[in-house]
Design an enzyme around this catalytic site. Structure first.
Site, PDB file in Angstrom:
ATOM      1  N   SER A  19       0.851  -1.180   0.000  1.00 15.05           N
ATOM      2  CA  SER A  19       0.000   0.000   0.000  1.00 15.05           C
ATOM      3  C   SER A  19       0.884   1.225   0.000  1.00 15.05           C
ATOM      4  O   SER A  19       1.935   1.254   0.630  1.00 15.05           O
ATOM      5  CB  SER A  19      -0.915  -0.002   1.217  1.00 15.05           C
ATOM      6  OG  SER A  19      -0.143  -0.098   2.381  1.00 15.05           O
ATOM      7  N   PHE A  22      -2.051   6.490  -1.153  1.00 11.35           N
ATOM      8  CA  PHE A  22      -3.495   6.486  -1.330  1.00 11.35           C
ATOM      9  C   PHE A  22      -3.988   5.278  -2.127  1.00 11.35           C
ATOM     10  O   PHE A  22      -5.105   5.253  -2.608  1.00 11.35           O
ATOM     11  CB  PHE A  22      -3.972   7.786  -2.000  1.00 11.35           C
ATOM     12  CG  PHE A  22      -3.209   8.103  -3.260  1.00 11.35           C
ATOM     13  CD1 PHE A  22      -3.546   7.518  -4.467  1.00 11.35           C
ATOM     14  CD2 PHE A  22      -2.152   9.004  -3.228  1.00 11.35           C
ATOM     15  CE1 PHE A  22      -2.841   7.807  -5.611  1.00 11.35           C
ATOM     16  CE2 PHE A  22      -1.441   9.298  -4.390  1.00 11.35           C
ATOM     17  CZ  PHE A  22      -1.783   8.703  -5.578  1.00 11.35           C
ATOM     18  N   VAL A  25      -2.564  -2.259  -3.166  1.00  9.34           N
ATOM     19  CA  VAL A  25      -2.384  -3.156  -4.311  1.00  9.34           C
ATOM     20  C   VAL A  25      -2.644  -4.589  -3.853  1.00  9.34           C
ATOM     21  O   VAL A  25      -2.090  -5.040  -2.853  1.00  9.34           O
ATOM     22  CB  VAL A  25      -0.971  -3.029  -4.925  1.00  9.34           C
ATOM     23  CG1 VAL A  25      -0.830  -3.929  -6.148  1.00  9.34           C
ATOM     24  CG2 VAL A  25      -0.674  -1.587  -5.299  1.00  9.34           C
ATOM     25  N   ASP A 132       9.851  10.086 -10.583  1.00  7.13           N
ATOM     26  CA  ASP A 132       9.902   9.433  -9.271  1.00  7.13           C
ATOM     27  C   ASP A 132      10.643   8.099  -9.383  1.00  7.13           C
ATOM     28  O   ASP A 132      10.198   7.075  -8.881  1.00  7.13           O
ATOM     29  CB  ASP A 132       8.482   9.233  -8.720  1.00  7.13           C
ATOM     30  CG  ASP A 132       8.500   8.891  -7.229  1.00  7.13           C
ATOM     31  OD1 ASP A 132       9.540   9.139  -6.579  1.00  7.13           O
ATOM     32  OD2 ASP A 132       7.493   8.376  -6.718  1.00  7.13           O
TER      33      ASP A 132
END
Ligand code: 6BF
Length: 637
Positions: A19, A22, A25, A132
């Site tokens: 997780s 937000f 998975v 990212d």
């Protein structure tokens, strides 16, 4: 219709595998084909301002199709939820793979890094920047290939990738200097920087720029200062150096080349810079580009002194253009040059000295900083003397060094100064400084070699190494804030604080998770071994995996009990399900869970020993790494 019902029409849904800020998975299976998938689940209500990011990610992933980019198969949007059905990567995160191995060999790194470069080249070619990049965002599929995930922060500048972006995002440790400085930046260039950090993490098992104090981290990044551990080959050092280039105040023109040219031309650096910036493709352009090329091949940034023979040969300054500038073909003549006192004396820049005499550099230690534009104010005769000595050393050492560096020379293309993107790229001399190696012996050895001089913040003692926080989900967006706000950082993420006992959460009578908010499935009471047997009679038998720590013990209950006794000490809340411990740390911040992971005591097939399977569910990867290492090593298993 109920959200889950819509999903369940097409997919079977299994356990949660991770997780983020937000999203959760879960593992899933596509009913029609029977194929496994990953299901990213987002609650619209919880998304709030992050909703646009999800849209960005979906749009990006719809238009990307590449063997090393995670495929998006299906988007299900209901009134309350968004489900993204994604390619299944059972190998988990590259991050976990690296830490399980401490670090990767150059051979293995090469395989992975090629895939990363190919994925990013493709993403950039489609006009996107990822922004990212980190090993947590590269997953390993069943064929052991990498897949890039998490395009929530990606950007597609309207005018194309050459256009500048302003949003500061990503994880600070991987962020390029221009990004954390809040400057406009070129997304693909920022990605290249992050790839450099990633490459370093692959080869070293720790981060090149790391510090608990955000301002210190920020300074390290803006200086581009990091240490090269001894196990890196010259090729790796060069590549890393090329990827983690800091822009300079000189408008992205290489400072060393300008310095060298200004001395040779006997004009100011400013005037030299102006001349170079005209890009007339004259002698000045040629000198600059050729000096840069030398530097990129690991050679000294040096202009040859004007040889008297030039006059004889009528190579007058006028004939040659701006100024007579002769170049070294190679460094073979270095010794002659050094000893020829009749020649006009051309002082060496500090960078040249380093490049020329690696031994001198070693004495100085391997800590390097941004180049100083001014030359060192050392008395002329003294320097001359020093230089002779260094040159003597150099004849023995440097040829070998240059030869090694040259092996990799052709990887690097010269920048095209006219292109707006390349114009922004500056090259800088080698620079690196303080790193925070992990507890493994090799790194310790490495650290001895990297004796830093100035910074003083290298942690020789791994226990001193404080941990980097997770800047994940919502917090990633506030990276700028984080970078400037040490208080906020320590409030939510001070692990050391938690271990000092700052956490108000206390365990009583074996009850775990006490008043922790809803989250893990249930609050489970610590069971006695006999009751536990009811849940799961004996530990699972598993094969060796990289997220498994072997013990030397054969009694699983003993191992379990050792871990159980150590968890409260480490201020880890846990719930027990048979031989599985669902762990969480809750650090300061109003009961916010900062990390969730599982430890499962299992039996290994061969050798027949007890092992502990680890799985991170939530939280900063590096913090997790150190905490679990700490738990398992203190458990004396
Ligand atoms: C796109 C995000 C994704 O995941 C792990 C497994 C299987 C599939 C590993 C453990 C069972 C299989 C025992 C965030 C937290 C893991 C990755 C999470 C984000 N965007 C994925 C795709 C995940 C994705 C695709 N496959 N998997 C995945 C991961 N396990 N063994 N860290």
């Amino acid at each position: 219709m109920d959200s889950a019902a819509e999903l369940l029409k097409y997919y079977e849904v299994y356990e949660t595998i991770g997780s983020g800020g937000f999203a959760k998975v879960k593992l899933g299976r596509h009913i029609l084909t029977g194929e496994k998938v990953a299901i990213k689940i987002m609650e619209k209500k919880e998304l709030g301002e992050d909703l646009p990011r999800v849209k960005v990610e979906i749009e990006a992933m719809k238009s990307l199709s590449h063997q090393h980019v995670c495929r998006l198969y299906h988007v299900i949007e209901t009134n309350t939820k968004i489900y993204m059905i994604l390619e299944y990567c059972p190998g988990g995160e590259l991050f976990d793979y690296i830490i399980a191995k401490d670090r990767l060999s150059e051979e293995e790194t090469r395989v992975f890094f090629r895939q990363i470069v190919s994925a990013l080249a493709y993403v950039h070619s489609q006009g996107y920047a990822h922004r990212d990049l980190k090993p947590e965002n590269l997953l390993i599929d069943e064929d052991h290939n990498l897949k890039l995930i998490d395009f929530g922060l990606c950007a597609k500048p309207k005018g194309g990738l050459g256009y500048e972006l302003m949003t500061c995002c990503g994880s600070p440790a991987y962020a390029a200097p221009e990004l954390i400085q809040g400057k406009a930046y070129i997304g693909s260039e920022a990605d290249v920087w992050s790839m450099g950090v990633l490459l370093f993490a692959l080869l070293c098992g720790y981060l090149p720029f790391d510090d608990d104090n955000c301002m210190v981290l920020y300074r390290k990044i803006t200086r581009g200062s990091y240490n090269n551990p001894h196990w890196l080959s010259p090729g790796s050092i060069l590549l890393l150096n090329q990827m983690m280039q800091v822009h300079t105040h000189l408008g992205y023109i290489d400072e060393d080349c300008i310095t060298e040219m200004s001395v040779s031309l006997k004009i100011s650096r400013q005037s030299t810079l102006q001349l170079v910036n005209e890009w007339k493709y004259d002698q000045t352009t040629a000198t600059y580009l050729l000096l840069l090329s030398k530097k990129q091949r690991g050679k000294p940034v040096r202009i040859r002194p004007q040889l008297p023979v030039c006059d004889v040969m009528s190579c007058s300054p006028q004939r040659l253009g701006v100024q007579t500038l002769l170049f070294d073909d190679d460094d073979d003549d270095a010794e002659d040059r050094c000893y020829d006192d009749d020649l006009p004396w051309v002082p060496l820049t500090p960078q040249q000295e380093r490049a020329t005499c690696p031994s001198a550099e070693k004495r100085r230690d391997q800590t390097k900083h941004a180049p100083t534009p001014e030359r060192e104010p050392i008395a002329h005769h003294h320097r001359h003397q020093e230089r002779r000595e260094r040159c003597r050393e150099r004849t023995n050492e440097n040829k070998e060094n240059v030869a090694l560096a040259n092996k990799d020379a052709d990887i690097f293309a010269l920048p095209a100064p006219r292109s707006p993107v390349a114009n922004r790229k500056a090259t800088r001399p080698n620079k690196r400084v303080l790193t925070t190696p992990t507890r493994n012996n090799t790194n310790k050895v490495g650290n001895k070699v990297d004796t830093p001089q100035g910074g003083g913040s290298t942690c020789k003692d791994p226990s001193r190494k404080r941990l980097r926080e997770r800047v994940e989900g919502k917090e990633e967006e506030e990276m700028e804030l984080l970078a400037f706000s040490p208080e906020r950082r320590s409030r939510s993420l001070d692990l050391a604080g938690a271990s000092r006992g700052d956490s108000s959460q206390k365990r009583r009578g074996g009850k775990v998770f006490g008043s922790l908010e809803r989250g893990l499935d249930k609050v489970i009471t610590l069971l006695t071994p006999s009751k536990r047997r009811g849940l799961r009679d004996r530990p699972r038998r598993i094969k060796a995996q990289y997220n498994v720590t072997l013990t030397s013990q054969t009694n699983p209950d003993q191992v379990l009990n050792q871990i159980l006794s150590i968890l409260p000490e480490k201020h880890v809340d846990f719930a027990q399900k048979g031989y599985t411990l669902k762990c969480r740390t809750q650090i300061g911040d109003f009961g916010k869970v900062t990390m969730a992971f599982e430890l499962e005591v299992c039996l290994l097939h061969r050798p027949d020993v007890v092992c502990v399977r680890r799985q991170r569910l939530k939280g900063d990867s590096w913090v997790y790494k150190h905490l679990v290492e700490d738990i398992l090593s203190t458990s004396s298993i």
